[in-house]
Motif scaffolding. Structure first.
Motif, mmCIF file in Angstrom:
data_model
loop_
_atom_site.group_PDB
_atom_site.id
_atom_site.type_symbol
_atom_site.label_atom_id
_atom_site.label_comp_id
_atom_site.label_asym_id
_atom_site.label_seq_id
_atom_site.Cartn_x
_atom_site.Cartn_y
_atom_site.Cartn_z
ATOM 1 N N UNK A 1 7.601 81.163 2.004
ATOM 2 C CA UNK A 1 7.734 79.863 2.659
ATOM 3 C C UNK A 1 8.885 79.855 3.653
ATOM 4 N N UNK A 2 9.968 80.582 3.365
ATOM 5 C CA UNK A 2 11.068 80.660 4.321
ATOM 6 C C UNK A 2 10.602 81.349 5.606
ATOM 7 N N UNK A 3 9.876 82.443 5.460
ATOM 8 C CA UNK A 3 9.371 83.144 6.652
ATOM 9 C C UNK A 3 8.415 82.242 7.425
ATOM 10 N N UNK A 4 7.563 81.525 6.721
ATOM 11 C CA UNK A 4 6.619 80.629 7.384
ATOM 12 C C UNK A 4 7.362 79.503 8.103
ATOM 13 N N UNK A 5 8.369 78.950 7.468
ATOM 14 C CA UNK A 5 9.159 77.879 8.083
ATOM 15 C C UNK A 5 9.780 78.358 9.395
ATOM 16 N N UNK A 6 10.433 79.502 9.348
ATOM 17 C CA UNK A 6 11.116 80.024 10.536
ATOM 18 C C UNK A 6 10.120 80.408 11.622
ATOM 19 N N UNK A 7 9.050 81.084 11.252
ATOM 20 C CA UNK A 7 8.114 81.600 12.259
ATOM 21 C C UNK A 7 7.256 80.519 12.894
#
Length: 241
Positions: free
Chosen positions: A157-163
C-alpha cells in the motif's frame, strides 16, 4: 522475551543511510532522542543534522548532539527548508500517527533534492500476528482505535500510495522488515530478514528520481475523496521540487 527495540529497524536505517552517503543535509521528522540521526552522522560525518521535534526534553537532547531543531505542526505547517535543499529525509514510526499524509508527503517531496533519499519505517498491518488476529475477528494491534495510531500501512500500500499520487517521482531502492512477533529477539531478527512482509514493521528507502509538481496535493481533490484533507489552504503550494 520480545525485543521491542527491533521495531525501529536501526540496522535498516544504518544500511539505507550508508547507501545514500555522502550527503550534506539530513532531516529526521519526529526525531525523538536522535538515534536515527546519529546513524546518519556515522554514514556521512560532515552532514548537517536537522530535526522536526515538538517534545521539549527531546529538543534539548537533540541540541546537545549538534542537531538543528524546529517545532511545527507537521500536518499544517510548511517545513522551513528551501525547495530541493535536503539530501535525506527520515520518518521512522511517524506516518501511522497522522491523517494529513498528502500534505506531509508533499512537503517531503518539495524539500528533497533530485536523487535524494526518503527513508521511512512504519508498523506493518500485514504482520504475522496482525494476520492471525484478523483471522479470529480481533483488531490488529497496530491500529487499535483507542491508541495513538490512526493509519495502517503495508509495503504494497505504501508503494501504491507513492506511485499513484506522484507517478515517476520515486523509485524504491531498499526494503526490509523489523521484529517478528511473538518470537524473542534472537529469533525475531533473522525471521524478519527471511519474511520481511510478515514482520512487525517495514522499512523502505525511496529515491527521488523524477520531478515533483505538487501531485500529492492534487490527488485528493482530483479523486474527489469523501474526506477533507489539508492541501495548503491559502498558502502558496506552487513551488516545484
Amino acid at each position: 522475551m520480545l525485543d521491542r527495540t527491533l521495531n525501529y529497524g536501526r540496522h535498516h536505517i544504518a544500511r539505507f543511510t550508508k547507501t545514500a552517503a555522502p550527503y550534506e543535509r539530513v532531516l529526521d521528522i519526529g526525531a525523538g532522542l536522535g538515534a536515527d540521526l546519529l546513524l546518519a552522522r556515522e554514514a556521512s560525518p560532515s552532514a548537517s543534522l536537522h530535526a522536526v521535534e515538538v517534545y521539549p526534553p527531546y529538543q534539548d537532547k537533540l541540541r546537545t548532539l549538534g542537531v538543528e531543531v524546529c517545532a511545527l505542526d507537521l500536518e499544517r505547517d510548511r517545513m522551513p527548508y528551501e525547495t530541493g535543499s535536503v539530501d535525506v529525509v527520515i520518518a521512522n514510526q511517524i506516518l501511522e500517527h497522522v491523517k494529513e499524509v498528502y500534505w506531509i508527503f508533499h512537503e517531503i517531496s518539495r524539500i528533497l533534492k533530485p536523487g535524494g533519499h526518503f527513508i521511512l519505517g512504519v508498523p506493518n498491518l500485514a504482520s504475522l500476528h496482525n494476520r492471525f488476529l484478523l483471522s479470529i475477528g480481533r483488531q490488529p494491534t497496530i491500529i487499535k482505535n483507542n491508541s495513538a495510531h490512526v493509519r495502517g500501512w503495508t509495503k504494497h500500500d505504501m508503494i501504491r500510495f507513492v506511485s499513484t499520487c506522484a507517478p515517476n517521482t520515486y523509485r524504491l531502492d531498499g526494503f526490509g522488515g523489523g521484529n517478528f512477533y511473538p518470537f524473542p529477539g534472537w529469533l525475531a531478527k533473522p525471521l524478519s530478514g527471511i519474511f520481511p512482509n510478515a514482520s512487525w514493521s517495514v522499512f523502505m528507502d525511496f529515491v527521488k528520481v523524477g520531478p515533483y509538481e505538487d501531485s500529492f496535493l492534487r490527488w485528493p481533490i482530483e479523486q474527489n475523496l469523501e474526506t477533507n484533507f489539508f492541501t495548503g489552504g491559502n498558502e502558496d503550494t506552487t513551488q516545484r521540487g
